[in-house]
Design a protein around this motif. Structure first.
Motif, mmCIF file in Angstrom:
data_model
loop_
_atom_site.group_PDB
_atom_site.id
_atom_site.type_symbol
_atom_site.label_atom_id
_atom_site.label_comp_id
_atom_site.label_asym_id
_atom_site.label_seq_id
_atom_site.Cartn_x
_atom_site.Cartn_y
_atom_site.Cartn_z
ATOM 1 N N TRP A 1 0.832 -1.215 0.000
ATOM 2 C CA TRP A 1 0.000 0.000 0.000
ATOM 3 C C TRP A 1 0.861 1.256 0.000
ATOM 4 O O TRP A 1 0.467 2.292 -0.548
ATOM 5 C CB TRP A 1 -0.980 0.012 1.172
ATOM 6 N N ALA A 2 2.048 1.154 0.603
ATOM 7 C CA ALA A 2 2.930 2.325 0.667
ATOM 8 C C ALA A 2 3.355 2.784 -0.725
ATOM 9 O O ALA A 2 3.593 3.978 -0.954
ATOM 10 C CB ALA A 2 4.156 2.010 1.516
ATOM 11 N N ASP A 3 3.437 1.853 -1.666
ATOM 12 C CA ASP A 3 3.839 2.193 -3.035
ATOM 13 C C ASP A 3 2.770 2.991 -3.763
ATOM 14 O O ASP A 3 3.046 3.616 -4.789
ATOM 15 C CB ASP A 3 4.145 0.916 -3.825
ATOM 16 N N GLU A 4 1.532 2.947 -3.260
ATOM 17 C CA GLU A 4 0.421 3.657 -3.892
ATOM 18 C C GLU A 4 0.327 5.113 -3.461
ATOM 19 O O GLU A 4 -0.441 5.885 -4.036
ATOM 20 C CB GLU A 4 -0.899 2.947 -3.564
ATOM 21 N N LYS B 1 3.826 17.540 4.193
ATOM 22 C CA LYS B 1 3.917 16.761 5.422
ATOM 23 C C LYS B 1 2.960 15.576 5.371
ATOM 24 O O LYS B 1 1.912 15.627 4.737
ATOM 25 C CB LYS B 1 3.578 17.635 6.624
ATOM 26 N N MET B 2 3.342 14.507 6.088
ATOM 27 C CA MET B 2 2.547 13.286 6.088
ATOM 28 C C MET B 2 1.847 13.107 7.432
ATOM 29 O O MET B 2 2.467 13.250 8.492
ATOM 30 C CB MET B 2 3.445 12.073 5.842
ATOM 31 N N LEU B 3 0.567 12.768 7.382
ATOM 32 C CA LEU B 3 -0.182 12.435 8.589
ATOM 33 C C LEU B 3 -0.833 11.069 8.394
ATOM 34 O O LEU B 3 -1.539 10.845 7.408
ATOM 35 C CB LEU B 3 -1.260 13.478 8.884
ATOM 36 N N PHE B 4 -0.617 10.175 9.345
ATOM 37 C CA PHE B 4 -1.236 8.857 9.322
ATOM 38 C C PHE B 4 -2.223 8.757 10.479
ATOM 39 O O PHE B 4 -1.848 8.926 11.643
ATOM 40 C CB PHE B 4 -0.168 7.763 9.437
ATOM 41 N N ILE B 5 -3.487 8.511 10.146
ATOM 42 C CA ILE B 5 -4.537 8.337 11.144
ATOM 43 C C ILE B 5 -4.831 6.850 11.251
ATOM 44 O O ILE B 5 -5.147 6.198 10.250
ATOM 45 C CB ILE B 5 -5.822 9.091 10.735
ATOM 46 N N LEU C 1 3.278 -0.212 11.765
ATOM 47 C CA LEU C 1 4.029 1.017 12.010
ATOM 48 C C LEU C 1 5.388 0.971 11.324
ATOM 49 O O LEU C 1 5.909 2.004 10.884
ATOM 50 C CB LEU C 1 4.198 1.242 13.512
ATOM 51 N N GLY C 2 5.952 -0.221 11.200
ATOM 52 C CA GLY C 2 7.231 -0.365 10.510
ATOM 53 C C GLY C 2 7.131 0.001 9.034
ATOM 54 O O GLY C 2 8.077 0.555 8.452
ATOM 55 N N ILE C 3 5.986 -0.293 8.418
ATOM 56 C CA ILE C 3 5.778 0.094 7.017
ATOM 57 C C ILE C 3 5.817 1.615 6.888
ATOM 58 O O ILE C 3 6.443 2.160 5.968
ATOM 59 C CB ILE C 3 4.434 -0.460 6.504
ATOM 60 N N ILE C 4 5.186 2.299 7.813
ATOM 61 C CA ILE C 4 5.201 3.767 7.791
ATOM 62 C C ILE C 4 6.619 4.274 8.004
ATOM 63 O O ILE C 4 7.113 5.135 7.259
ATOM 64 C CB ILE C 4 4.260 4.329 8.879
ATOM 65 N N PHE D 1 8.322 6.341 4.720
ATOM 66 C CA PHE D 1 7.953 7.756 4.706
ATOM 67 C C PHE D 1 8.789 8.560 5.694
ATOM 68 O O PHE D 1 9.037 8.122 6.815
ATOM 69 C CB PHE D 1 6.467 7.921 5.046
ATOM 70 N N ASP D 2 9.205 9.742 5.250
ATOM 71 C CA ASP D 2 9.860 10.699 6.130
ATOM 72 C C ASP D 2 8.836 11.757 6.554
ATOM 73 O O ASP D 2 7.769 11.874 5.966
ATOM 74 C CB ASP D 2 11.036 11.369 5.407
#
Length: 265
Positions: free
Chosen positions: A140-143, A149-153, A170-173, A177-178
């Motif tokens: 999913w990260a490739d999509e 800035k990045m926000l993950f909810i 959380l490791g995928i994030i 992503f930075d």
């Protein structure tokens, strides 16, 4: 109009309980938020919401966390108007339609069967889109096309995953992503294996297996992240039930309430 059919079970089915709670609350006078899409669509969904309607424990928690998440996400977007938001385990959440500033990019991520229901209802594309994939699948990260800035909810998910699965997510994030800020909802540790207190959740077959009371409790689950804030939904509960201000200051209140742990890479 033709009814929207859904065939979900377990944690995926819980999205319907949350959706119904937001719709029901939005119809109340002086509600603190109005979920127009939930109100407009709930009657079209072919699902028995009778247990959800009676489950005050579930609905109060959903509404209180929605109030607080709306506050936190709105503040982030105002500070970072060109941000990219990734809503993991989005279900039928409509926060983007309350938050959209016309500039942000918003991805809703959920299991394929859940995403299929969402696409059928909302038909999202462009700046607001849906990805049907497990949060534990790094593809999913490739999509995600990063802008600003990045926000993950992560709302309504961590309690259904094991510690190792939460670490994997959380490791995928962390690895892809930075400049990533994460807002992770967790149930209090004392409620793990106590899903029976919310009857509408219990009937789906979903199980609470993970909880945390603060960022430190995450341990290596959040390896590579640093704490911004340990938050919770008590102020959301106070807006629902003002009399609760008399007890929410007590240490026990913090021990039993849902948490929103905010951290960054």
């Amino acid at each position: 109009m033709e009814k929207i059919k859904v065939d979900l079970s377990g944690s995926a089915e819980t999205m319907l309980q949350s959706f119904y709670a937001r719709a029901l609350y939005s119809k109340k006078k002086n509600s603190k938020f109005y979920d127009a899409k939930a109100v407009g669509i709930v009657d079209r969904i072919d699902y028995d919401f009778s247990l959800a309607e009676k489950d005050n424990t579930m609905s109060s928690g959903v509404v209180a966390r929605t109030i607080v998440f709306d506050e936190l996400v709105s503040a982030f977007i105002k500070k970072n108007p060109d941000c990219t938001v990734v809503n993991i385990a989005c279900g039928l959440d409509t926060r983007v339609y309350r938050m959209d500033n016309g500039r942000l990019t918003w991805y809703n991520v959920d299991l394929p069967e859940t995403a299929a229901v969402r696409k059928q209802i909302y038909g999202e594309e462009g700046r607001i889109s849906t990805i049907g994939i497990s949060a534990l699948d790094s593809k999913w990260a490739d999509e995600i096309k990063v802008r600003g800035k990045m926000l993950f909810i992560i709302e309504g998910l961590s309690m259904y995953l094991t510690a190792e699965e939460n670490k994997q997510m959380l490791g995928i994030i962390r690895d892809h992503f930075d400049n990533a800020t994460v807002m992770l909802e967790c149930i209090a540790k004392r409620w793990v294996n106590q899903e029976g207190i919310e009857k509408s959740i219990q009937q789906t077959g979903a199980k609470y297996v993970f909880g945390a009371d603060c960022f430190a409790d995450l341990g290596d689950v959040a390896e590579g992240f640093r704490k911004i804030k340990d938050d919770n939904i008590t102020r959301g509960m106070e807006k629902l039930y003002p009399a609760m201000k008399l007890v929410t200051w007590l240490p026990i209140a913090n021990k039993v309430t849902e948490k929103i742990l905010i951290f960054e890479k």
